[in-house]
Design an enzyme around this catalytic site. Structure first.
Site, short mmCIF file in Angstrom:
data_model
loop_
_atom_site.label_atom_id
_atom_site.label_comp_id
_atom_site.label_asym_id
_atom_site.label_seq_id
_atom_site.Cartn_x
_atom_site.Cartn_y
_atom_site.Cartn_z
N VAL A 102 -6.52 8.19 2.43
CA VAL A 102 -7.39 7.07 2.09
C VAL A 102 -6.54 6.27 1.45
CG1 VAL A 102 -9.50 5.89 1.11
CG2 VAL A 102 -9.72 8.27 2.34
N ASP A 231 6.93 -4.80 3.01
CA ASP A 231 6.01 -3.82 2.04
C ASP A 231 6.64 -2.46 1.76
OD1 ASP A 231 3.97 -3.38 0.46
OD2 ASP A 231 2.68 -2.46 2.00
#
Length: 363
Positions: A102, A231
């Site tokens: 998650v 990123d």
């Protein structure tokens, strides 16, 4: 949560999926989809529609409001169910496993994929569910070029567009760039092969110099294809005995972006800082950037001109000073602040005893 979806997934029938699809479609035009519109879309008798809607609300797949009228929105869990149903129908997956990760903007689920033509053994895969927009629509719009200016914006649009964008770039760079193989995409979800090894941030490397060279080589190949990750850090690089794999691509940009140089430098700086802090390996940022850009067109493919959509996004981004400042904050001039970051991060010693060692000594 995704585990709640798995509990009710087998109980959802074709009519329930029809209602979920109706709400999904209606949210393109309504913040809350009126029950009258759902009645037209599903062609169900109103009493049966209301009964099924109550069940979907109870299972937390949709949410209901009565003000200023009776209307419905789909939850992420309902959207997850729609994507899973499509993957099953297309045989992209044959079994669903547990939640294995998650993040701030995604949830990762294990799954099984049957071999094509029933030859070979089933293979483990993952499903990445994008969660952009779950916490703040305004923040997502501010920092993501690909959202653009939309009169009616919803998290469905943000998450779906992020998944489409990531899947498209993965299919473009694979297999030239070492990434998990992309297999399928539907709505806000992507099916892909499992990344090999473990995250760089959680791994103690026995031959760190070799792995650093390999990461920078992948960055150079990516740049030669006209792509900058945008990123990149130790948190989205996997390392294994076989090498490295780069993950998480929805924020990629092209070299035509007005701040491409700064963002490329930030990506590379993140990697160099990690290897300096953890292994004492020092590389000059300017020299590394020069090497990445030099002869880039000789590797794999020449840099492509940006598409019309990409050019439009880049043009629009020039007017988004606050977003760009957020992206490159702390970068400054080339290499500026690198030593300060290394010094600051050296204060936080990592617990190597909890890390997995990878990499044999290489000649």
């Amino acid at each position: 949560m995704i585990d709640e979806v798995l509990k009710v997934f087998k109980k959802i029938d074709a009519k329930d999926f029809r209602i979920l699809t109706g709400i999904e479609t209606g949210m393109k035009h309504f913040e809350w989809v009126p029950i009258e519109e759902l009645n037209k879309y599903t062609k169900m008798p109103l009493d049966k529609l209301e009964y099924r809607l109550r069940k979907l609300v109870r299972d937390k797949l949709v949410v209901r409001t009565t003000q200023p009228y009776e209307g419905y929105q789909i939850y992420f869990e309902g959207y997850d169910a729609l994507a899973l149903n499509s993957f099953v129908k297309r045989r992209s997956i044959s079994a669903i496993g547990d939640e294995v990760g998650v993040g701030k903007e995604s949830v990762i689920l294990e799954a099984i994929r049957q071999p094509e033509l029933a030859i070979g053994k089933p293979s483990p895969v993952i499903i990445k569910f994008h969660r952009e927009g779950r916490t703040s629509f305004k923040q997502i719009k501010r920092v993501r070029d690909h959202i653009g200016e939309r009169e009616h914006f919803s998290w469905i649009y943000a998450a779906r567009l992020a998944a489409q964008r990531e899947y498209e770039i993965m299919t473009k760079v694979y297999p030239q760039v070492s990434i998990p193989k992309p297999l399928d995409q539907n709505r806000h979800a992507i099916v892909m092969e499992i990344a090999k090894g473990s995250l760089l941030s959680k791994t103690k490397l026995l031959n760190a110099e070799w792995y650093l060279d390999e990461i920078l080589r992948q960055v150079k190949i990516t740049y030669s294809l006209g792509i900058i990750h945008a990123d990149l850090s130790e948190y989205n690089i996997f390392v294994s005995e076989d090498g490295v794999q780069l993950i998480d691509w929805p924020q990629y940009i092209t070299p035509a972006h007005p701040h491409a140089d700064e963002i490329l430098e930030r990506d590379v700086s993140n990697v160099l800082v990690h290897f300096n802090r953890k292994y004492g390996i020092k590389r000059e940022l300017e020299e590394v950037i020069r090497e990445i850009k030099s002869g880039a067109s000789l590797i794999g493919a020449t840099e492509e001109e940006p598409s019309r959509d990409e050019a439009s996004r880049d043009e629009a981004s020039r007017d988004e000073a606050s977003r760009d400042e957020a992206i490159i904050e702390g970068t400054g001039k080339r290499g500026e602040g690198l030593n300060e970051r290394i010094s600051e991060e050296n204060k936080d010693k990592e617990n190597d005893n909890k890390e997995e060692a990878f990499g044999e000594e290489r000649n």
